[in-house]
Motif scaffolding. Structure first.
Motif, short mmCIF file in Angstrom:
data_model
loop_
_atom_site.label_atom_id
_atom_site.label_comp_id
_atom_site.label_asym_id
_atom_site.label_seq_id
_atom_site.Cartn_x
_atom_site.Cartn_y
_atom_site.Cartn_z
N TYR A 37 4.06 -15.96 102.58
CA TYR A 37 3.56 -15.50 101.29
C TYR A 37 2.10 -15.08 101.48
CZ TYR A 37 7.46 -17.74 98.75
OH TYR A 37 8.68 -18.09 98.25
N GLN A 39 -1.66 -14.33 98.98
CA GLN A 39 -2.31 -14.33 97.66
C GLN A 39 -3.67 -13.68 97.79
OE1 GLN A 39 -2.56 -18.17 95.73
NE2 GLN A 39 -2.77 -17.19 93.72
N LYS A 43 -4.87 -12.41 92.04
CA LYS A 43 -3.46 -12.03 91.95
C LYS A 43 -2.57 -13.23 92.19
CE LYS A 43 -3.99 -7.18 93.25
NZ LYS A 43 -3.47 -6.10 94.14
N GLN A 44 -1.30 -13.08 91.79
CA GLN A 44 -0.34 -14.14 92.01
C GLN A 44 0.11 -14.15 93.48
OE1 GLN A 44 2.81 -13.53 89.10
NE2 GLN A 44 1.91 -15.12 87.80
N ARG A 45 0.56 -15.31 93.91
CA ARG A 45 1.11 -15.41 95.25
C ARG A 45 2.41 -14.62 95.31
NH1 ARG A 45 1.10 -21.20 98.18
NH2 ARG A 45 -1.03 -21.00 97.41
N GLU A 46 2.57 -13.83 96.38
CA GLU A 46 3.77 -13.01 96.49
C GLU A 46 4.46 -13.27 97.82
OE1 GLU A 46 3.20 -8.80 96.71
OE2 GLU A 46 1.50 -8.94 98.08
#
Length: 119
Positions: A37, A39, A43-46
């Protein structure tokens, strides 16, 4: 107790490459999927990439063709080869492992490693 330790982050120019590693330690581990992942600030963790125990992979659209995830099951280690890096790849990258303990599955996380891509 399961511990994930990441390494390989750093500063690179756009177009360059980095290779991240994540080693899982613990007794008699049964690890199903291993994931990377990221981040970025604000921003959101993707989810970036996933690899199953059998080696099947999946990638976020933004990294497909540039990043390659692989694993060494004997060493409980997952890798992320990142090529053609772009400034928008700048983020903290986290390793995640889905570990089966008896009949249940638990998610474990590494501490994160910073990747910075300069333009």
């Amino acid at each position: 107790q399961v511990r994930l330790v990441e390494s390989g982050g750093g500063l690179v120019q756009a177009g360059g490459s980095l290779r991240l590693s994540c080693a899982a330690s613990g007794s008699s581990l049964t690890i199903n999927a291993m994931n990377w992942y990221r981040q970025a600030p604000g921003k959101q963790r993707e989810l970036v990439a996933t690899i199953t125990h059998g080696g099947s992979t999946n990638y976020a659209y933004s990294v497909k063709g540039r990043f390659t995830i692989s694993r060494d099951n004997a060493k409980n280690t997952v890798f992320l080869q990142m090529n053609s890096l772009k400034p928008e790849d700048t983020a903290v990258y986290y390793c995640n492992a889905e570990v089966r303990i008896t009949t249940r599955e638990y998610a474990y996380w590494g501490q994160g490693t910073q990747v910075t891509v300069s333009s």
